[in-house]
Design an enzyme around this catalytic site. Structure first.
Site, short mmCIF file in Angstrom:
data_model
loop_
_atom_site.label_atom_id
_atom_site.label_comp_id
_atom_site.label_asym_id
_atom_site.label_seq_id
_atom_site.Cartn_x
_atom_site.Cartn_y
_atom_site.Cartn_z
N ARG A 180 0.83 -1.21 0.00
CA ARG A 180 0.00 0.00 0.00
C ARG A 180 0.86 1.26 0.00
O ARG A 180 0.60 2.20 -0.75
CB ARG A 180 -0.96 0.02 1.19
CG ARG A 180 -2.08 -1.00 1.07
CD ARG A 180 -3.00 -0.96 2.26
NE ARG A 180 -2.21 -1.23 3.47
CZ ARG A 180 -2.56 -0.85 4.69
NH1 ARG A 180 -3.67 -0.17 4.89
NH2 ARG A 180 -1.82 -1.15 5.74
N ASN A 198 -6.13 -2.70 2.23
CA ASN A 198 -6.05 -4.15 2.43
C ASN A 198 -7.45 -4.71 2.61
O ASN A 198 -8.32 -4.05 3.18
CB ASN A 198 -5.25 -4.47 3.70
CG ASN A 198 -3.76 -4.33 3.52
OD1 ASN A 198 -3.26 -4.31 2.40
ND2 ASN A 198 -3.05 -4.22 4.62
#
Length: 98
Positions: free
Chosen positions: A27, A45
């Site tokens: 990320r 996520n």
């Protein structure tokens, strides 16, 4: 010579990335790459160990971001990527990690 439409029309894609994509800085690296390309949207996520993202930008920006997401950062191992164009009115102001 590319069509000017490729640089001016805004596209939005929902992306689902599977593989070793959590716990490897995926990320954070995605946010850095999006900022470098000028792409807007978000990355998050999912509980199943995968990552989802919404990316928005010109066709050229989106293509470059999708190409990067197929590989991810060095420690990631992307096994599958599904992207689908979405037609939404919302315009994201920045790219964020959720």
């Amino acid at each position: 010579m590319p069509s000017p439409d490729l640089d001016t029309r805004i596209e939005t894609y929902h992306v689902h990335v599977k593989g070793l994509v959590q716990g490897v800085g995926f990320r954070h690296a995605t946010v850095r790459r999006a900022h470098a390309l000028g792409v807007r949207g978000w990355v998050a996520n999912l509980e199943d160990g995968s990552v989802e993202a919404m990316i928005q930008g010109s066709a050229n920006q989106v293509d470059l971001m999708l190409e990067w997401l197929r590989r991810g950062p060095p420690h990631a191992r992307v096994t599958d990527l599904v992207s689908e164009e979405r037609y939404i009115e919302k315009r994201f102001e920045r790219f964020e990690q959720h």
